[in-house]
Design a protein around this motif. Sequence first.
Motif, PDB file in Angstrom:
ATOM      1  N   SER A 169       0.740  -1.351   0.129  1.00 21.27           N
ATOM      2  CA  SER A 169       0.044   0.056  -0.048  1.00 21.27           C
ATOM      3  C   SER A 169       0.941   1.272  -0.185  1.00 21.27           C
ATOM      4  O   SER A 169       1.650   1.402   0.834  1.00 21.27           O
ATOM      5  N   ILE A 170       0.565   2.064  -0.983  1.00 15.72           N
ATOM      6  CA  ILE A 170       1.240   3.477  -1.091  1.00 15.72           C
ATOM      7  C   ILE A 170       0.105   4.321  -0.939  1.00 15.72           C
ATOM      8  O   ILE A 170      -0.561   4.309  -1.966  1.00 15.72           O
ATOM      9  N   ALA A 171      -0.124   5.416  -0.270  1.00 17.27           N
ATOM     10  CA  ALA A 171      -1.108   6.358  -0.364  1.00 17.27           C
ATOM     11  C   ALA A 171      -0.786   7.273  -1.409  1.00 17.27           C
ATOM     12  O   ALA A 171       0.077   7.618  -1.969  1.00 17.27           O
ATOM     13  N   LYS A 172      -2.016   7.477  -1.942  1.00 15.26           N
ATOM     14  CA  LYS A 172      -2.015   8.428  -3.026  1.00 15.26           C
ATOM     15  C   LYS A 172      -1.213   9.681  -3.080  1.00 15.26           C
ATOM     16  O   LYS A 172      -0.523  10.221  -3.990  1.00 15.26           O
ATOM     17  N   THR A 173      -0.951  10.134  -1.771  1.00 11.16           N
ATOM     18  CA  THR A 173      -0.255  11.475  -1.649  1.00 11.16           C
ATOM     19  C   THR A 173       1.249  11.409  -0.969  1.00 11.16           C
ATOM     20  O   THR A 173       1.691  12.087  -0.501  1.00 11.16           O
ATOM     21  N   ALA A 174       1.572   9.946  -0.916  1.00 18.38           N
ATOM     22  CA  ALA A 174       2.990   9.818  -0.597  1.00 18.38           C
ATOM     23  C   ALA A 174       4.086  10.707  -1.071  1.00 18.38           C
ATOM     24  O   ALA A 174       4.687  10.969  -0.112  1.00 18.38           O
ATOM     25  N   PHE A 175       4.061  10.905  -2.223  1.00 17.17           N
ATOM     26  CA  PHE A 175       4.923  11.893  -2.809  1.00 17.17           C
ATOM     27  C   PHE A 175       4.419  12.985  -3.400  1.00 17.17           C
ATOM     28  O   PHE A 175       5.145  13.708  -4.317  1.00 17.17           O
ATOM     29  N   ASP A 176       3.415  13.626  -2.730  1.00 22.02           N
ATOM     30  CA  ASP A 176       2.778  14.902  -3.384  1.00 22.02           C
ATOM     31  C   ASP A 176       3.902  15.777  -3.422  1.00 22.02           C
ATOM     32  O   ASP A 176       4.385  16.274  -2.376  1.00 22.02           O
ATOM     33  N   SER A 177       3.966  16.805  -4.426  1.00 22.53           N
ATOM     34  CA  SER A 177       4.682  17.907  -4.518  1.00 22.53           C
ATOM     35  C   SER A 177       6.104  17.594  -4.079  1.00 22.53           C
ATOM     36  O   SER A 177       6.854  18.518  -3.788  1.00 22.53           O
ATOM     37  N   ALA A 178       6.582  16.313  -4.377  1.00 23.70           N
ATOM     38  CA  ALA A 178       8.079  16.248  -4.436  1.00 23.70           C
ATOM     39  C   ALA A 178       8.568  16.514  -5.802  1.00 23.70           C
ATOM     40  O   ALA A 178       8.599  15.699  -6.524  1.00 23.70           O
ATOM     41  N   ILE A 179       8.585  17.830  -6.131  1.00 23.96           N
ATOM     42  CA  ILE A 179       8.669  18.253  -7.580  1.00 23.96           C
ATOM     43  C   ILE A 179      10.054  17.832  -8.372  1.00 23.96           C
ATOM     44  O   ILE A 179      10.034  17.914  -9.474  1.00 23.96           O
ATOM     45  N   SER A 180      11.004  17.324  -7.595  1.00 23.81           N
ATOM     46  CA  SER A 180      12.232  16.954  -8.340  1.00 23.81           C
ATOM     47  C   SER A 180      12.244  15.505  -8.508  1.00 23.81           C
ATOM     48  O   SER A 180      13.091  14.997  -9.232  1.00 23.81           O
ATOM     49  N   LEU A 181      11.333  14.836  -8.092  1.00 24.76           N
ATOM     50  CA  LEU A 181      11.285  13.320  -8.414  1.00 24.76           C
ATOM     51  C   LEU A 181      10.984  12.892  -9.730  1.00 24.76           C
ATOM     52  O   LEU A 181      10.049  13.322 -10.311  1.00 24.76           O
ATOM     53  N   SER A 182      12.022  12.399 -10.340  1.00 27.77           N
ATOM     54  CA  SER A 182      11.919  12.325 -11.821  1.00 27.77           C
ATOM     55  C   SER A 182      12.343  10.607 -12.187  1.00 27.77           C
ATOM     56  O   SER A 182      11.840  10.159 -13.248  1.00 27.77           O
ATOM     57  N   LEU A 183      12.917   9.951 -11.246  1.00 26.59           N
ATOM     58  CA  LEU A 183      13.279   8.566 -11.531  1.00 26.59           C
ATOM     59  C   LEU A 183      12.738   7.610 -10.096  1.00 26.59           C
ATOM     60  O   LEU A 183      13.291   7.988  -9.326  1.00 26.59           O
ATOM     61  N   VAL A 184      12.180   6.789 -10.644  1.00 27.69           N
ATOM     62  CA  VAL A 184      11.477   5.547  -9.856  1.00 27.69           C
ATOM     63  C   VAL A 184      11.900   4.373 -10.308  1.00 27.69           C
ATOM     64  O   VAL A 184      11.741   3.858 -11.518  1.00 27.69           O
ATOM     65  N   THR A 185      12.534   3.673  -9.480  1.00 29.03           N
ATOM     66  CA  THR A 185      12.932   2.433  -9.948  1.00 29.03           C
ATOM     67  C   THR A 185      12.021   1.192  -8.718  1.00 29.03           C
ATOM     68  O   THR A 185      11.777   1.528  -7.475  1.00 29.03           O
ATOM     69  N   LEU A 186      11.678   0.345  -9.388  1.00 31.34           N
ATOM     70  CA  LEU A 186      10.823  -0.780  -8.592  1.00 31.34           C
ATOM     71  C   LEU A 186      11.505  -2.171  -8.768  1.00 31.34           C
ATOM     72  O   LEU A 186      12.180  -2.554  -9.837  1.00 31.34           O
ATOM     73  N   ASP A 187      11.333  -2.977  -7.644  1.00 31.72           N
ATOM     74  CA  ASP A 187      11.756  -4.324  -7.725  1.00 31.72           C
ATOM     75  C   ASP A 187      10.892  -5.107  -8.680  1.00 31.72           C
ATOM     76  O   ASP A 187       9.739  -4.616  -8.760  1.00 31.72           O
ATOM     77  N   SER A 188      11.523  -6.069  -9.005  1.00 32.91           N
ATOM     78  CA  SER A 188      10.853  -6.894 -10.104  1.00 32.91           C
ATOM     79  C   SER A 188       9.674  -7.472  -9.288  1.00 32.91           C
ATOM     80  O   SER A 188       9.848  -7.923  -8.096  1.00 32.91           O
ATOM     81  N   GLY A 189       8.556  -7.684  -9.797  1.00 31.83           N
ATOM     82  CA  GLY A 189       7.369  -8.378  -9.038  1.00 31.83           C
ATOM     83  C   GLY A 189       6.642  -7.364  -8.416  1.00 31.83           C
ATOM     84  O   GLY A 189       5.793  -7.687  -7.605  1.00 31.83           O
ATOM     85  N   PHE A 190       6.889  -6.014  -8.718  1.00 36.93           N
ATOM     86  CA  PHE A 190       6.217  -4.970  -7.737  1.00 36.93           C
ATOM     87  C   PHE A 190       4.496  -5.117  -8.393  1.00 36.93           C
ATOM     88  O   PHE A 190       4.561  -5.361  -9.366  1.00 36.93           O
TER      89      PHE A 190
END
Length: 185
Positions: free
Chosen positions: A102-123
């Motif tokens: 579970s990741i809340a909809k607003t977990a990264f709200d207004s983290a304006i520099s966030l441009s790269l997201v990596t996920l583990d396989s099977g996410f």
Amino acid sequence: DGVTVETRLVDRGGHKVNEILGVNVIVPEGVKKINPRVFRARRFRRLTLPSTLEEIGEGAFASCEFLSWEVVIPPNVKKIGEYAFSECNGINSIHLPNSIKSIAKTAFDSAISLSLVTLDSGFNCDLDFSTQDDLSEETLNNIIEAYPENCNRTVTLSKQTYNNYIYGPIVERAEAKGITFVSAE
């Protein structure tokens, strides 16, 4: 314990003084939950989370505007709460493990520099990046690669990011895996 201070020696009018470059927070092993708002608006640059961590509470790191570079969420985290990393404007990348349920909809709200997201396989959890206008093509490809086949998941993108990629091979690859990209209203 758990806090380090980066300094450098500088010359100030013939006197050598230590200049503080930043404070680093190391949450100790054994901690399972970061309570709501516990680090809210603190002035530190780097964050190290323990492998024992299972939950990041509401607003835990909200408004930590000096928190910079990459944040790696440990492999046992199952939940990231509302506004956990909101307004952390220095974070440009984050790694999410496949343990997350579970990741809340607003977990990264207004983290304006966030441009790269990596996920583990099977996410396999819905994602909401509706406030990140500059998600990279690399991030979208990472998301598609990490999700399992027939995952039936939704990834919400900002209107700008959505419009940048809605037509083309990225969307076709996502749909083939069961991922639906939707635009924020």
